[in-house]
Design a protein around this motif. Structure first.
Motif, mmCIF file in Angstrom:
data_model
loop_
_atom_site.group_PDB
_atom_site.id
_atom_site.type_symbol
_atom_site.label_atom_id
_atom_site.label_comp_id
_atom_site.label_asym_id
_atom_site.label_seq_id
_atom_site.Cartn_x
_atom_site.Cartn_y
_atom_site.Cartn_z
ATOM 1 N N GLY A 4 0.644 -1.033 -0.211
ATOM 2 C CA GLY A 4 -0.481 -0.313 -0.005
ATOM 3 C C GLY A 4 1.298 1.197 -0.142
ATOM 4 N N PRO A 5 0.317 2.153 0.215
ATOM 5 C CA PRO A 5 1.036 3.616 -0.151
ATOM 6 C C PRO A 5 1.966 3.729 1.323
ATOM 7 N N ASP A 6 3.104 4.523 1.184
ATOM 8 C CA ASP A 6 4.306 4.655 2.261
ATOM 9 C C ASP A 6 4.341 5.978 2.766
ATOM 10 N N ILE A 7 3.310 6.414 3.417
ATOM 11 C CA ILE A 7 2.867 7.232 4.166
ATOM 12 C C ILE A 7 4.490 8.084 4.728
ATOM 13 N N SER A 8 4.839 6.615 5.002
ATOM 14 C CA SER A 8 6.125 7.361 6.440
ATOM 15 C C SER A 8 7.785 7.545 5.076
ATOM 16 N N LEU A 9 7.364 7.442 4.383
ATOM 17 C CA LEU A 9 7.996 8.347 3.406
ATOM 18 C C LEU A 9 7.865 9.963 3.126
ATOM 19 N N ILE A 10 6.739 10.692 2.724
ATOM 20 C CA ILE A 10 5.966 11.183 3.067
ATOM 21 C C ILE A 10 6.349 12.154 4.614
ATOM 22 N N GLY A 11 6.368 11.453 5.140
ATOM 23 C CA GLY A 11 6.116 11.854 7.062
ATOM 24 C C GLY A 11 7.434 11.993 7.222
ATOM 25 N N SER A 12 8.498 11.554 6.123
ATOM 26 C CA SER A 12 10.069 11.742 6.961
ATOM 27 C C SER A 12 10.433 12.933 6.311
ATOM 28 N N LEU A 13 9.919 13.157 5.090
ATOM 29 C CA LEU A 13 10.328 14.074 4.370
ATOM 30 C C LEU A 13 10.287 15.519 4.855
ATOM 31 N N ILE A 14 8.675 16.028 4.897
ATOM 32 C CA ILE A 14 7.950 16.340 6.576
ATOM 33 C C ILE A 14 8.593 17.293 6.824
ATOM 34 N N GLY A 15 8.895 15.704 7.996
ATOM 35 C CA GLY A 15 9.288 16.224 9.313
ATOM 36 C C GLY A 15 10.411 16.568 9.138
ATOM 37 N N ASP A 16 11.243 16.471 8.590
ATOM 38 C CA ASP A 16 12.318 17.325 8.673
ATOM 39 C C ASP A 16 12.266 19.132 8.940
ATOM 40 N N PRO A 17 13.209 19.060 10.253
ATOM 41 C CA PRO A 17 13.274 20.896 9.865
ATOM 42 C C PRO A 17 12.902 22.228 9.357
ATOM 43 N N ALA A 18 14.437 21.697 8.986
ATOM 44 C CA ALA A 18 14.410 22.317 7.214
ATOM 45 C C ALA A 18 13.439 22.556 6.546
ATOM 46 N N ARG A 19 13.348 21.120 5.804
ATOM 47 C CA ARG A 19 11.942 21.162 4.779
ATOM 48 C C ARG A 19 10.953 21.649 5.332
ATOM 49 N N SER A 35 18.204 29.713 -2.934
ATOM 50 C CA SER A 35 18.636 30.708 -1.984
ATOM 51 C C SER A 35 17.920 30.962 -0.802
ATOM 52 N N GLU A 36 16.907 31.737 -1.177
ATOM 53 C CA GLU A 36 15.682 32.621 -0.625
ATOM 54 C C GLU A 36 15.199 31.301 0.936
ATOM 55 N N LEU A 37 14.810 29.981 -0.397
ATOM 56 C CA LEU A 37 14.279 28.496 1.270
ATOM 57 C C LEU A 37 15.087 28.849 1.738
ATOM 58 N N ALA A 38 16.374 28.330 1.723
ATOM 59 C CA ALA A 38 18.141 28.252 1.930
ATOM 60 C C ALA A 38 17.961 29.769 3.912
ATOM 61 N N ALA A 39 17.679 30.738 3.219
ATOM 62 C CA ALA A 39 17.575 31.482 4.025
ATOM 63 C C ALA A 39 16.338 31.232 5.274
ATOM 64 N N GLU A 40 14.905 31.262 4.585
ATOM 65 C CA GLU A 40 13.894 30.740 5.581
ATOM 66 C C GLU A 40 14.230 29.662 6.705
ATOM 67 N N ALA A 41 14.912 28.317 5.706
ATOM 68 C CA ALA A 41 15.234 27.590 6.714
ATOM 69 C C ALA A 41 16.238 27.490 7.701
ATOM 70 N N GLY A 42 17.230 28.690 7.532
ATOM 71 C CA GLY A 42 18.681 28.544 7.884
ATOM 72 C C GLY A 42 19.694 27.321 7.558
ATOM 73 N N ILE A 43 19.306 27.372 6.650
ATOM 74 C CA ILE A 43 20.520 26.296 5.882
ATOM 75 C C ILE A 43 21.386 26.973 5.412
ATOM 76 N N THR A 44 22.721 25.930 4.617
ATOM 77 C CA THR A 44 23.184 26.555 3.522
ATOM 78 C C THR A 44 22.879 26.446 2.666
ATOM 79 N N ALA A 45 23.228 26.933 1.459
ATOM 80 C CA ALA A 45 22.856 27.172 -0.029
ATOM 81 C C ALA A 45 23.135 25.317 -0.432
ATOM 82 N N GLN A 46 24.025 25.302 0.044
ATOM 83 C CA GLN A 46 24.177 23.070 -0.835
ATOM 84 C C GLN A 46 23.766 22.276 -0.203
#
Length: 227
Positions: A4-19, A35-46
């Motif tokens: 069936g559908p893998d909700i754990s994948l979606i959950g893990s992607l959304i659950g990361d604080p930066a994402r 770059s704008e999203l990196a600034a919003e998340a407080g992480i590096t561009a890479q």
């Protein structure tokens, strides 16, 4: 569950604080650069590039190119609706981030929730429509009545165009700040767009705030009297 559908994948992607920060930033409905999203998340561009690649690969984001620049946006309404539901549930369960500041009152008054009006004004509009029998609720479902159709038509909104879309005409959305329902769906988007077209309100650059003019606020409150 092995099938069936893998909700754990979606959950893990959304659950990361930066994402999660990048996704909720895109709830403004605007496409933003890495770059704008990196600034919003407080992480590096890479690091942001790695996160965005994962989100795009999972179908949560789409990429738009304009010249040398790449912009990212939520893939579709379904992703926006999922995030809205999660934000509403988090607020209802008391899982709030303690971030306040000068913009907080304005955000609570009126803001964009992906593509429709939220905050105090969004809830007032929904309550007013429901109290006058222009929309009716049946459980989680919301529908426009015949009187509601007439009301919407007087605003210059083409209902036939809205009903031809694949998305729901009316949809309830739990407001995270008010903890009550506001109106989403194609009609929710059309109403907010109409307020913009009439010059009643505009988006504040770089934010999700919807700022009403003095005249626009007066007209809005007259059109949607308190229930």
């Amino acid at each position: 569950m092995k099938e069936g559908p893998d909700i754990s994948l979606i959950g893990s992607l959304i659950g990361d604080p930066a994402r999660a920060n990048m996704l909720t930033t895109l709830m403004s409905g605007k496409a933003l650069t890495a770059s704008e999203l990196a600034a919003e998340a407080g992480i590096t561009a890479q690091t942001a590039s790695s996160h965005l690649s994962k989100l795009e690969g999972a179908g949560l984001l789409i990429q738009r190119k304009q010249g040398r620049h790449r912009y990212f946006a939520l893939a579709d309404d379904e992703v926006g609706n999922l995030l809205e539901a999660m934000m509403g549930l988090a607020a209802k369960r008391g899982h709030m981030r303690a971030r306040t500041g000068p913009r907080d009152p304005a955000l609570r008054k009126a803001r964009v929730c992906y593509n429709h009006l939220a905050g105090e004004f969004g809830v007032r509009m929904y309550d007013s429509l429901a109290a006058r029998g222009l929309v009716v609720e049946e459980g989680e479902d919301v529908s426009l009545t015949d009187e509601g159709e007439s009301f919407v038509s007087t605003l210059g909104i083409d209902l036939s165009a809205l009903t031809s879309l694949r998305r729901p005409l009316c949809k309830s959305c739990l407001d995270w700040s008010m903890r009550r329902t506001h109106l989403a769906g194609a009609l929710g988007t059309a109403l907010l767009d109409r307020f913009y077209d009439l010059g009643w309100a505009k988006r504040v650059d770089g934010t999700r705030i919807v700022s009403f003019t003095g005249e626009g606020e007066r007209r809005f409150l007259e059109m949607f009297p308190a229930a």
